[in-house]
Every structure is written in structure tokens, then in C-alpha cells.
Motif scaffolding. Structure first.
Motif, PDB file in Angstrom:
ATOM      1  N   GLN A  45      20.217  23.829 -61.349  1.00  0.00           N
ATOM      2  CA  GLN A  45      19.185  23.944 -60.327  1.00  0.00           C
ATOM      3  C   GLN A  45      18.511  22.605 -60.062  1.00  0.00           C
ATOM      4  N   ASN A  46      18.495  21.724 -61.045  1.00  0.00           N
ATOM      5  CA  ASN A  46      17.741  20.473 -60.943  1.00  0.00           C
ATOM      6  C   ASN A  46      18.656  19.243 -60.874  1.00  0.00           C
ATOM      7  N   GLU A  47      19.669  19.281 -60.038  1.00  0.00           N
ATOM      8  CA  GLU A  47      20.536  18.126 -59.790  1.00  0.00           C
ATOM      9  C   GLU A  47      21.166  17.548 -61.055  1.00  0.00           C
ATOM     10  N   ASN A  48      21.600  18.429 -61.944  1.00  0.00           N
ATOM     11  CA  ASN A  48      22.374  18.077 -63.136  1.00  0.00           C
ATOM     12  C   ASN A  48      21.597  17.326 -64.212  1.00  0.00           C
ATOM     13  N   TRP A  49      20.293  17.588 -64.297  1.00  0.00           N
ATOM     14  CA  TRP A  49      19.530  17.062 -65.436  1.00  0.00           C
ATOM     15  C   TRP A  49      18.359  17.985 -65.745  1.00  0.00           C
ATOM     16  N   LEU A  50      17.852  17.867 -66.972  1.00  0.00           N
ATOM     17  CA  LEU A  50      16.787  18.743 -67.457  1.00  0.00           C
ATOM     18  C   LEU A  50      15.498  17.958 -67.695  1.00  0.00           C
ATOM     19  N   PRO A  51      14.550  18.076 -66.791  1.00  0.00           N
ATOM     20  CA  PRO A  51      13.251  17.445 -67.041  1.00  0.00           C
ATOM     21  C   PRO A  51      12.491  18.217 -68.118  1.00  0.00           C
ATOM     22  N   LYS A  52      11.466  17.598 -68.667  1.00  0.00           N
ATOM     23  CA  LYS A  52      10.657  18.223 -69.717  1.00  0.00           C
ATOM     24  C   LYS A  52      10.098  19.571 -69.258  1.00  0.00           C
ATOM     25  N   GLU A  53       9.678  19.661 -68.020  1.00  0.00           N
ATOM     26  CA  GLU A  53       9.123  20.908 -67.490  1.00  0.00           C
ATOM     27  C   GLU A  53      10.144  22.048 -67.546  1.00  0.00           C
ATOM     28  N   ALA A  54      11.412  21.733 -67.310  1.00  0.00           N
ATOM     29  CA  ALA A  54      12.450  22.770 -67.369  1.00  0.00           C
ATOM     30  C   ALA A  54      12.664  23.235 -68.804  1.00  0.00           C
ATOM     31  N   LEU A  55      12.629  22.302 -69.754  1.00  0.00           N
ATOM     32  CA  LEU A  55      12.773  22.672 -71.167  1.00  0.00           C
ATOM     33  C   LEU A  55      11.614  23.566 -71.601  1.00  0.00           C
ATOM     34  N   GLU A  56      10.415  23.202 -71.197  1.00  0.00           N
ATOM     35  CA  GLU A  56       9.242  24.017 -71.535  1.00  0.00           C
ATOM     36  C   GLU A  56       9.335  25.397 -70.879  1.00  0.00           C
ATOM     37  N   TYR A  57       9.794  25.438 -69.646  1.00  0.00           N
ATOM     38  CA  TYR A  57       9.930  26.700 -68.921  1.00  0.00           C
ATOM     39  C   TYR A  57      10.917  27.629 -69.635  1.00  0.00           C
ATOM     40  N   VAL A  58      12.076  27.098 -70.025  1.00  0.00           N
ATOM     41  CA  VAL A  58      13.073  27.907 -70.735  1.00  0.00           C
ATOM     42  C   VAL A  58      12.488  28.414 -72.047  1.00  0.00           C
ATOM     43  N   GLY A  59      11.767  27.557 -72.760  1.00  0.00           N
ATOM     44  CA  GLY A  59      11.134  27.983 -74.011  1.00  0.00           C
ATOM     45  C   GLY A  59      10.147  29.121 -73.795  1.00  0.00           C
ATOM     46  N   GLU A  60       9.301  28.992 -72.785  1.00  0.00           N
ATOM     47  CA  GLU A  60       8.333  30.050 -72.479  1.00  0.00           C
ATOM     48  C   GLU A  60       9.045  31.320 -72.028  1.00  0.00           C
ATOM     49  N   PHE A  61      10.080  31.165 -71.239  1.00  0.00           N
ATOM     50  CA  PHE A  61      10.834  32.296 -70.722  1.00  0.00           C
ATOM     51  C   PHE A  61      11.444  33.111 -71.863  1.00  0.00           C
ATOM     52  N   LEU A  62      11.902  32.410 -72.911  1.00  0.00           N
ATOM     53  CA  LEU A  62      12.549  33.074 -74.050  1.00  0.00           C
ATOM     54  C   LEU A  62      11.610  33.294 -75.226  1.00  0.00           C
ATOM     55  N   ASP A  63      10.364  32.876 -75.091  1.00  0.00           N
ATOM     56  CA  ASP A  63       9.389  32.946 -76.183  1.00  0.00           C
ATOM     57  C   ASP A  63       9.906  32.197 -77.410  1.00  0.00           C
ATOM     58  N   VAL A  64      10.357  30.974 -77.148  1.00  0.00           N
ATOM     59  CA  VAL A  64      10.908  30.078 -78.174  1.00  0.00           C
ATOM     60  C   VAL A  64      10.095  28.783 -78.115  1.00  0.00           C
ATOM     61  N   PRO A  65       9.733  28.200 -79.255  1.00  0.00           N
ATOM     62  CA  PRO A  65       9.002  26.930 -79.221  1.00  0.00           C
ATOM     63  C   PRO A  65       9.789  25.836 -78.490  1.00  0.00           C
ATOM     64  N   TYR A  66       9.064  25.003 -77.781  1.00  0.00           N
ATOM     65  CA  TYR A  66       9.656  23.880 -77.044  1.00  0.00           C
ATOM     66  C   TYR A  66      10.614  23.082 -77.929  1.00  0.00           C
ATOM     67  N   MET A  67      10.226  22.832 -79.174  1.00  0.00           N
ATOM     68  CA  MET A  67      11.042  22.012 -80.066  1.00  0.00           C
ATOM     69  C   MET A  67      12.418  22.624 -80.287  1.00  0.00           C
ATOM     70  N   ARG A  68      12.515  23.935 -80.368  1.00  0.00           N
ATOM     71  CA  ARG A  68      13.811  24.603 -80.550  1.00  0.00           C
ATOM     72  C   ARG A  68      14.707  24.393 -79.331  1.00  0.00           C
ATOM     73  N   VAL A  69      14.112  24.456 -78.155  1.00  0.00           N
ATOM     74  CA  VAL A  69      14.870  24.225 -76.926  1.00  0.00           C
ATOM     75  C   VAL A  69      15.313  22.767 -76.864  1.00  0.00           C
ATOM     76  N   LEU A  70      14.421  21.860 -77.209  1.00  0.00           N
ATOM     77  CA  LEU A  70      14.749  20.438 -77.204  1.00  0.00           C
ATOM     78  C   LEU A  70      15.861  20.125 -78.203  1.00  0.00           C
ATOM     79  N   GLU A  71      15.862  20.780 -79.354  1.00  0.00           N
ATOM     80  CA  GLU A  71      16.924  20.573 -80.348  1.00  0.00           C
ATOM     81  C   GLU A  71      18.290  20.905 -79.758  1.00  0.00           C
ATOM     82  N   VAL A  72      18.375  21.996 -79.046  1.00  0.00           N
ATOM     83  CA  VAL A  72      19.648  22.382 -78.425  1.00  0.00           C
ATOM     84  C   VAL A  72      20.019  21.379 -77.341  1.00  0.00           C
ATOM     85  N   ALA A  73      19.057  21.029 -76.496  1.00  0.00           N
ATOM     86  CA  ALA A  73      19.323  20.130 -75.371  1.00  0.00           C
ATOM     87  C   ALA A  73      19.740  18.733 -75.821  1.00  0.00           C
TER      88      ALA A  73
END
Length: 135
Positions: A45-73
Motif C-alpha cells: 500500500q505504501n510504495e514498497n516500503w514500511l514507514p514507522k507509522e505503518a509498523l505501529e498501525y500493524v502492531g495496534e491492529f494485532l494488539d502486538v507491541p511495536y517492538m515485536r513488529v519491528l523485530e519481524v520487519a
């Protein structure tokens, strides 16, 4: 190339439905397992890159801490944490590919495009990244 972080991120209506579909594939209490497909949706959705806001959004969407999402990314090279060119070249440099001539391919990219691994051409058309073998 615009490297500015957006101030917000949210799935489009279409991607919101896709996200719900991915989450539904996992048992109750295991929805965090959908982190990879949701990161992929966000990146597409974001032109083939993940800004910090998208990582935070995915974390909130899944009820997962930002750090866990960042670890995967940051673990997988398929996720880009900065903008990449329209044509994103990924070149394997592991031993089997090196034996089959990947160093020659790297030299061609370097000479024709004037960039090395992790760089993007000034016009934003090409990015090159050294990755682990997919094959």
C-alpha cells in the motif's frame, strides 16, 4: 525520492478486508501470527516500503507491541524500512550463487547503475540490495 516519514497510516478499505481475512486464518489468541501478511499489505500500500507509522498501525491492529513488529520487519529482507526504487533489484551473494556468477551480476549493476548494495539511483528508479538466497 521522498524519504519523509508520513504522519499517519491506515489500511485502505480493500486492504482492511484482506487483513481481516488473514487474521481469520489463525486460531483465537494467535492473531499475532498474521504479522507477516499484514506487513506485506502495508508495504504494498505504501510504495514498497514500511514507514514507522505503518509498523505501529500493524502492531495496534494485532494488539502486538511495536517492538515485536519491528523485530519481524528488520529480520526479513523482504520488508523495506526506507523507500526503494521503482525497480528493486535483490542480488544473492551466498556461496552457491557466487559460484554461479553473482559477483559478475553485481559488477554489471554497479557499473550500469552506479550504485552498490543498499543504495538507490539518484532518479529513484533502481535500488540494489544484497540478500540471502531464496532458492
Amino acid at each position: 525520492m521522498n524519504t519523509e516519514q508520513p504522519s499517519s497510516f491506515a489500511f485502505t478499505a480493500e486492504n482492511l478486508e484482506k487483513a481481516k481475512w488473514h487474521i481469520a486464518k489463525y486460531p483465537d489468541g494467535r492473531q499475532q501470527s498474521a504479522v507477516m501478511p499484514l506487513l506485506d499489505l502495508a508495504q504494498r500500500q505504501n510504495e514498497n516500503w514500511l514507514p514507522k507509522e505503518a509498523l505501529e498501525y500493524v502492531g495496534e491492529f494485532l494488539d502486538v507491541p511495536y517492538m515485536r513488529v519491528l523485530e519481524v520487519a528488520t529480520f526479513y529482507t523482504m520488508y523495506n524500512l526506507k523507500p526503494v526504487g521503482k525497480y528493486f533489484l535483490q542480488l544473492c551473494r551466498t556461496t552457491p550463487c557466487w559460484l554461479r556468477g553473482s559477483d559478475d551480476l553485481e559488477a554489471v549493476c554497479r557499473n550500469k547503475l552506479g550504485i552498490s548494495s543498499g543504495e538507490t539511483t539518484e532518479d529513484g528508479m533502481f535500488s540494489l540490495l544484497e540478500v540471502e538466497c531464496l532458492g
